[in-house]
Design an enzyme around this catalytic site. Sequence first.
Site, PDB file in Angstrom:
ATOM      1  N   LYS A  90      -5.756   3.361   6.850  1.00 22.04           N
ATOM      2  CA  LYS A  90      -5.960   3.099   5.421  1.00 22.04           C
ATOM      3  C   LYS A  90      -7.309   3.636   4.969  1.00 22.04           C
ATOM      4  CE  LYS A  90      -2.990  -0.962   5.406  1.00 22.04           C
ATOM      5  NZ  LYS A  90      -2.866  -2.414   5.580  1.00 22.04           N
ATOM      6  N   GLN A  92      -5.785  -7.903   5.636  1.00 24.37           N
ATOM      7  CA  GLN A  92      -4.767  -7.454   6.598  1.00 24.37           C
ATOM      8  C   GLN A  92      -4.090  -8.665   7.256  1.00 24.37           C
ATOM      9  OE1 GLN A  92      -3.834  -4.293   7.060  1.00 24.37           O
ATOM     10  NE2 GLN A  92      -2.341  -4.805   8.635  1.00 24.37           N
ATOM     11  N   ASP A 115      -1.855  -5.457  -2.624  1.00 25.43           N
ATOM     12  CA  ASP A 115      -0.650  -5.729  -1.830  1.00 25.43           C
ATOM     13  C   ASP A 115       0.495  -6.264  -2.693  1.00 25.43           C
ATOM     14  OD1 ASP A 115      -0.736  -5.179   0.941  1.00 25.43           O
ATOM     15  OD2 ASP A 115      -2.130  -6.833   1.279  1.00 25.43           O
TER      16      ASP A 115
HETATM   17  N1  GUN Z   1       0.361  -6.236   7.777  1.00 23.84           N
HETATM   18  C1  GUN Z   1       1.475  -5.485   7.946  1.00 23.84           C
HETATM   19  N2  GUN Z   1       1.842  -4.933   6.759  1.00 23.84           N
HETATM   20  C2  GUN Z   1       0.943  -5.343   5.839  1.00 23.84           C
HETATM   21  C3  GUN Z   1       0.778  -5.092   4.453  1.00 23.84           C
HETATM   22  O1  GUN Z   1       1.562  -4.391   3.801  1.00 23.84           O
HETATM   23  N3  GUN Z   1      -0.289  -5.692   3.865  1.00 23.84           N
HETATM   24  C4  GUN Z   1      -1.152  -6.486   4.541  1.00 23.84           C
HETATM   25  N4  GUN Z   1      -2.157  -7.034   3.864  1.00 23.84           N
HETATM   26  N5  GUN Z   1      -1.023  -6.731   5.839  1.00 23.84           N
HETATM   27  C5  GUN Z   1       0.006  -6.155   6.476  1.00 23.84           C
END
Ligand code: GUN
Length: 282
Positions: A52, A96, A119
């Site tokens: 990311k 996350q 998100d």
């Molecule tokens: N962990 C796995 N996928 C995601 C996601 O799309 N967002 C977040 N914040 N954590 C994750």
Amino acid sequence: MLKIDGKKAAADLKADLKKKVAELKSTYNAVPGLTVILVGEDTPSQIYVKNKEKSANEVGIKSEVIRYPEKVEEKVVLDKIKELNDNNEVSGILVQLPLPKHIDKRKVIEAINPSKDVDGFHPMNVGNLSSGYESNIPCTPLGCYLLIKNIEKNLNGKHAVIIGRSNLNGKPMAQLLLKENCTVTITHSKTKDLKAECAKADIIIAAVGRPKLVKADWVKKDAIIIDVGINKTDSGLVGDVDFDGVSKVAKAITPVPGGVGPMTIACLLNNTVECFKKAQSS
Ligand code: GUN
């Protein structure tokens, strides 16, 4: 059969975002900022967060990762979120998941200002999406949606079958497809006859984490297949769909890796840019 190139779709979206970020920079003398909070040492999470950060930098988004040890107190994380909510240089906040057990995921998600919730997990965004109002849309289903729309512009009356009912993917995916006038079936672990449900589908979105669950004889000819699964097996990474078998029947199918994954990250960047734009005009 079309093998859907998620890497290419993501690269196209990122190129577009890079241009937008440059334009925003010259208009506002500021760039979108994304802050990711990572708690603990979960290996897949570390990899996701690195990717990311790298992708954000590629398009000119200012990215920051705040790392906490596994044992960090919940209050420390909540206080940091409050601080980020008040920081004008931060357009998007992502915590996350998964979080360690002693941290209440719900409290954390609800602490994020909905307008910075890249998100789309905050109840305000979930509610707005399900009411058909403007909202931040969770990145994985948004990526799946864009891949589907690249293949088929008009989804009116298509029967979509979603495997998995998670808040991260299955439920928001259903809302996006309902908006497109699909007939949507959400299946899950208690569904009686998954094969029979899938056999009716024009579009299948598989997101359950069961390696090669969806087989060729479950799939209608010329269906579109989106595989969200990432399963580590002895023979490497595989999706929730038996790619070799299903690709002989489907009209289009995403590979794993190189399908949905790259689009998820590109959509996160897209959401960050959108949050920045809304913050400028509010
Ligand atoms: N962990 C796995 N996928 C995601 C996601 O799309 N967002 C977040 N914040 N954590 C994750």
